[in-house]
Design a protein around this motif. Structure first.
Motif, PDB file in Angstrom:
ATOM      1  N   GLY A   1       0.828  -1.199   0.000  1.00  0.00           N
ATOM      2  CA  GLY A   1       0.000   0.000   0.000  1.00  0.00           C
ATOM      3  C   GLY A   1       0.859   1.243   0.000  1.00  0.00           C
ATOM      4  N   GLU A   2       0.360   2.278   0.674  1.00  0.00           N
ATOM      5  CA  GLU A   2       1.048   3.562   0.676  1.00  0.00           C
ATOM      6  C   GLU A   2       2.079   3.693   1.785  1.00  0.00           C
ATOM      7  OE1 GLU A   2      -1.971   6.513   0.898  1.00  0.00           O
ATOM      8  OE2 GLU A   2      -2.809   6.081  -1.096  1.00  0.00           O
ATOM      9  N   LEU A   3       2.078   2.799   2.749  1.00  0.00           N
ATOM     10  CA  LEU A   3       3.011   2.893   3.870  1.00  0.00           C
ATOM     11  C   LEU A   3       4.429   2.559   3.411  1.00  0.00           C
ATOM     12  CD1 LEU A   3       0.867   1.160   6.647  1.00  0.00           C
ATOM     13  CD2 LEU A   3       1.088   3.603   6.136  1.00  0.00           C
ATOM     14  N   ASP A   4       5.417   3.239   3.999  1.00  0.00           N
ATOM     15  CA  ASP A   4       6.794   3.019   3.574  1.00  0.00           C
ATOM     16  C   ASP A   4       7.448   1.887   4.358  1.00  0.00           C
ATOM     17  OD1 ASP A   4       7.500   4.055   6.089  1.00  0.00           O
ATOM     18  OD2 ASP A   4       7.796   6.062   5.293  1.00  0.00           O
ATOM     19  N   ASP A   5       8.640   1.495   3.914  1.00  0.00           N
ATOM     20  CA  ASP A   5       9.359   0.377   4.518  1.00  0.00           C
ATOM     21  C   ASP A   5       9.670   0.624   5.988  1.00  0.00           C
ATOM     22  OD1 ASP A   5       9.261  -0.422   1.928  1.00  0.00           O
ATOM     23  OD2 ASP A   5      11.411  -0.728   1.676  1.00  0.00           O
ATOM     24  N   ASP A   6      10.053   1.839   6.327  1.00  0.00           N
ATOM     25  CA  ASP A   6      10.471   2.141   7.698  1.00  0.00           C
ATOM     26  C   ASP A   6       9.339   1.923   8.688  1.00  0.00           C
ATOM     27  OD1 ASP A   6      12.989   2.779   6.816  1.00  0.00           O
ATOM     28  OD2 ASP A   6      12.573   4.936   6.649  1.00  0.00           O
ATOM     29  N   LEU A   7       8.142   2.340   8.333  1.00  0.00           N
ATOM     30  CA  LEU A   7       7.012   2.167   9.244  1.00  0.00           C
ATOM     31  C   LEU A   7       6.635   0.691   9.371  1.00  0.00           C
ATOM     32  CD1 LEU A   7       4.901   3.404  11.062  1.00  0.00           C
ATOM     33  CD2 LEU A   7       3.431   3.761   9.046  1.00  0.00           C
ATOM     34  N   LEU A   8       6.653  -0.031   8.256  1.00  0.00           N
ATOM     35  CA  LEU A   8       6.346  -1.454   8.307  1.00  0.00           C
ATOM     36  C   LEU A   8       7.376  -2.196   9.161  1.00  0.00           C
ATOM     37  CD1 LEU A   8       5.334  -2.188   4.591  1.00  0.00           C
ATOM     38  CD2 LEU A   8       3.820  -1.772   6.549  1.00  0.00           C
TER      39      LEU A   8
END
Length: 326
Positions: free
Chosen positions: A37-44
């Motif tokens: 989705g729109e979330l980036d790697d760092d947040l995941l």
């Protein structure tokens, strides 16, 4: 090691192996993150670390340490983890387990090599984590050595079936069962026992505790969880799987020598006692004969010290296996 292990190893005809941390080194690495989705790697990655922060599974070490920890964490053995991260209820693990949180259809598991873990919330999947691990160098040698001894070798794992099949093909294991929950593993072992098989189970994780407790003989890896070590009959102090071949050979050789000593002692007493009773053997000769008999038994038993080491293993040729699962 519990007392019945040495004798029990001589009766084993079926060996059931776990995969994660048993046939593989258990040193998992996080290769990449694929957002859905729109979330980036760092947040995941942050959320993945928060969920895995208190887990003892080898997968957790691949995410690294986290100061922040998810709240209300629930560990579902063989499936994954659930917890609240930054006010958001999340799940990480197998796609079907993650999809149950929101009641949506789980995404199809990618076919590329690696262990794929899904992260998702109630609205849908958020991203894939791709992890890798390496097969132990002596795993192929151990499997072939057990098969050469006439033992049936079975791979039983909670990992995805395609991952389990790939490893089984590389190791030459004919029967491989994947997607097995702890209850499934226990039921399979009990089914084998009901059919008359004597089962040796080798595992390391909390997921393996029920099956380790149920198997006729169970061995936990040296780095296994404390609960797994407590449930197992023996603990493999090193990470060298070829030691199991030595244990099997030693158990069979020990039984042979015990039977030889019992036969000799029985034969000696059966022949000498009637002669002594009839006065045909003097007390001095009888005492000398008894000492010689005891010395022969001891010397025969000392042959166990000459047990040879199994051959050193070599990595499977052209090995490309790099996958592991929860």
């Amino acid at each position: 090691t519990r007392g019945h292990v040495l004798e029990g190893l001589t009766k084993v005809n079926t060996v059931i192996l776990d995969k994660t941390g048993t046939l593989t080194e258990g040193r998992m690495t996080l290769e990449r993150i694929e957002p859905l989705g729109e979330l980036d790697d760092d947040l995941l990655l942050r959320w993945g670390r928060m969920l895995e922060a208190r887990s003892e599974h080898p997968i957790a070490r691949a995410f690294g340490r986290s100061v922040d920890v998810a709240s209300d964490i629930t560990n579902v053995p063989g499936q994954g983890l659930e917890g609240e991260c930054d006010g958001r209820m999340l799940r990480i693990g197998k796609p079907a387990f993650v999809a149950e949180l929101g009641g949506y259809t789980p995404p199809r598991l990618p076919t590329e090599p690696g262990q794929w873990l899904l992260l998702g919330d109630q609205q849908g999947p958020l991203g894939w984590f791709v992890l890798n691990d390496r097969l132990r160098k002596d795993a192929a040698n151990m499997v072939s050595g057990m098969q050469a001894r006439g033992l049936e070798v079975i791979l039983l794992s909670g990992d995805h079936q395609q991952v389990v099949d790939r490893m089984a093909a590389e190791l030459g294991i004919e029967q491989a069962i994947g997607n097995a929950s702890p209850d499934d593993k226990l039921a399979f072992v009990q089914q084998c026992q009901a059919s008359g098989k004597k089962v040796l189970m080798l595992g390391d994780g909390v997921n393996d505790v029920p099956v380790l407790a149920s198997a006729d003989i169970s061995i936990a890896m040296g780095h296994a969880s404390d609960l797994a070590k407590t449930s197992a009959d023996a603990v493999l102090l090193s990470s060298h799987l070829h030691v199991l071949l030595l244990a099997l050979s030693g158990a069979r050789r020990t039984r042979q020598i015990m039977l030889q000593n019992l036969f000799w002692a029985a034969a000696y007493n059966a022949s000498m006692l009637p002669l002594a009773a009839l006065g045909m053997v003097t007390p001095a000769i009888a005492a000398l004969g008894m000492s010689a008999s005891s010395l022969l038994v001891v010397l025969n038993a000392l042959r166990l010290l000459r047990l040879g080491q199994p051959p050193r293993s070599h990595p499977p040729k052209h090995s490309q296996w790099q996958e592991q699962s929860a």
